[in-house]
Design an enzyme around this catalytic site. Structure first.
Site, mmCIF file in Angstrom:
data_model
loop_
_atom_site.group_PDB
_atom_site.id
_atom_site.type_symbol
_atom_site.label_atom_id
_atom_site.label_comp_id
_atom_site.label_asym_id
_atom_site.label_seq_id
_atom_site.Cartn_x
_atom_site.Cartn_y
_atom_site.Cartn_z
ATOM 1 N N CYS A 86 -42.351 -48.546 -36.314
ATOM 2 C CA CYS A 86 -42.067 -48.033 -34.965
ATOM 3 C C CYS A 86 -42.320 -49.066 -33.875
ATOM 4 O O CYS A 86 -41.636 -49.072 -32.854
ATOM 5 C CB CYS A 86 -42.917 -46.795 -34.679
ATOM 6 S SG CYS A 86 -42.741 -45.481 -35.890
ATOM 7 N N HIS A 344 -36.239 -40.934 -30.989
ATOM 8 C CA HIS A 344 -37.006 -42.066 -31.514
ATOM 9 C C HIS A 344 -36.158 -42.867 -32.496
ATOM 10 O O HIS A 344 -36.275 -42.712 -33.704
ATOM 11 C CB HIS A 344 -38.265 -41.527 -32.192
ATOM 12 C CG HIS A 344 -39.199 -42.568 -32.705
ATOM 13 N ND1 HIS A 344 -39.161 -43.887 -32.310
ATOM 14 C CD2 HIS A 344 -40.222 -42.463 -33.605
ATOM 15 C CE1 HIS A 344 -40.109 -44.561 -32.941
ATOM 16 N NE2 HIS A 344 -40.770 -43.719 -33.733
ATOM 17 N N CYS A 374 -47.793 -45.923 -31.777
ATOM 18 C CA CYS A 374 -48.298 -46.055 -33.132
ATOM 19 C C CYS A 374 -47.143 -46.464 -34.035
ATOM 20 O O CYS A 374 -45.976 -46.374 -33.650
ATOM 21 C CB CYS A 374 -48.921 -44.745 -33.609
ATOM 22 S SG CYS A 374 -47.757 -43.363 -33.771
#
Length: 387
Positions: A86, A344, A374
């Site tokens: 990520c 996302h 995160c």
């Protein structure tokens, strides 16, 4: 030391994977769109670019940065693939800034690209047999306390550790959707968004507006969603208070302040610091709160010095936990929505966050902003910028 400045920051609109407008557009094509646009908007020439660094996540082991460089007319420029899950595109921007500040490169296009709709899966032989397994290469050893579904466990473990209720997560998610819809309606993403021309069902389509935010989202609707793991007692993570699965790309041109001055260009922002941390994999969602103090210390700032925050909503519990831990004013966080609403697109999310912050700070006349998130396997990444 030469400063690292941002000369352009762009992104594609964010699509909903598998059923959205970019479902048939591979990550390399999305990357080409933003690499080309970032260069065009930077004021630099193709010959000024020394490298292209792009994040790619679970993409099958290629080098999309090199693909995009060639496709965008930069065949003389190499390409580097980065993967920190990520937080990968934050790492790409940090790597670009480091090279520029060290004097090794004068200008780098950095960002990330992601197509969950078209990501390939790997296949490998199971040791000791002729059978093959299809999936993704491991990031960390298996831990029982991470639960069976590691991705979903991130939000759940975070909520448990930080004492966050489902009602609090649902309320955060609703606000995220409300803010994203308001930003879209006000045209606040227009300066940062590059349209993507695609063909769907045999017809040309110009995709120019984020399609994932839900209009009319209510707390009652969110409260009515079933938990993603109903077999776990008290499980509070739902499709509503978790991020979407999405397709998009984003890129920024990071250059030396000397090159910008030489070309007579006014930087959009300066990259002040970047950092990454590791935590135990089952505490992945807490990593955003762990990396922020580290990056602020490197930048010479405190929490009170930051005007705007982007803390990615991989799950609503992640930014809530970070705000509680560090005393961050929630009203300054994700003011135009984030993962729960905009979505996302994993490898592109960090660069998308930075792009949104650059343009919002400029609308406000300047300030300091932090993008933090995160990342799978117990990682966290963050970048500090200043306009």
């Amino acid at each position: 030391m030469n400063e690292a400045v941002i000369l352009s920051a762009v992104r594609t609109p964010i699509a909903t994977s598998f059923k959205g407008t970019l479902r048939d557009t591979p990550a390399e094509e999305l990357a080409t769109v933003v690499v080309r646009a970032a260069l065009e908007r930077s004021g630099l020439s193709a010959q000024d670019i020394d490298d292209v660094i792009l994040a790619e996540e679970l993409a099958g082991g290629g080098d999309i940065a090199r693909y995009a460089a060639v496709a965008a007319g930069l065949a003389h420029v190499p390409g580097q693939a980065v993967n920190r899950h990520c937080a990968a595109s934050l790492a790409a921007v940090g790597n670009a800034a480091a090279s520029v500040r060290a004097g090794m490169d004068r200008a780098v296009i950095a960002g990330g690209t992601h197509s969950a709709s078209m990501n390939p899966a790997l296949s490998w032989r199971i040791p000791g047999s002729d059978e093959r397994r299809t999936g993704f290469a491991p990031t960390f050893p298996y831990y029982q306390d991470a639960n069976d579904d590691v991705a979903v466990a991130v939000g759940w473990n975070t909520a448990q550790e930080a004492g966050i209720t489902r009602a609090e997560m649902d309320a955060w998610a609703k606000r995220s959707h409300d803010r994203a819809v308001a930003a879209i309606d006000a045209g606040l993403f227009a300066d940062e968004t590059v349209p993507v021309d695609v063909v769907l069902d045999g017809k040309p389509v110009r995709f120019s507006t984020d399609e994932h935010p839900r209009r009319g989202s209510t707390l009652d609707k969110l409260a009515g969603l079933k938990p993603l793991r109903p077999g776990i007692d008290g499980f509070s993570i739902t499709a509503g208070n978790a991020s979407g699965v999405n397709d998009a790309a984003s890129a920024l041109v990071v250059a030396g302040s000397d090159l910008a001055a030489e070309r007579g260009l006014r930087p959009l922002a300066r990259v002040r610091a970047w950092a990454a941390v590791g935590v135990a994999p089952h505490r992945t969602g807490m990593a955003a709160g762990e990396v922020i103090p580290k990056v602020l210390d490197r930048a010479g700032y405190g929490v009170a010095d930051v005007d705007l925050w982007e803390i990615n909503e991989a799950f609503a519990s992640v930014p809530i936990a970070a705000c509680r831990k560090l005393g961050i004013d929630e009203e300054r966080v994700n003011i135009h929505g984030s993962g729960c609403s905009l979505g996302h697109p994993v490898a592109a999310s960090g660069a998308r966050m930075l792009t949104t912050l650059v343009h919002e700070l400029r609308r406000r006349g300047g300030g300091v902003a932090v993008a933090a998130m995160c990342a799978a396997g117990g990682q966290g990444g963050a970048v500090v910028i200043e306009v």
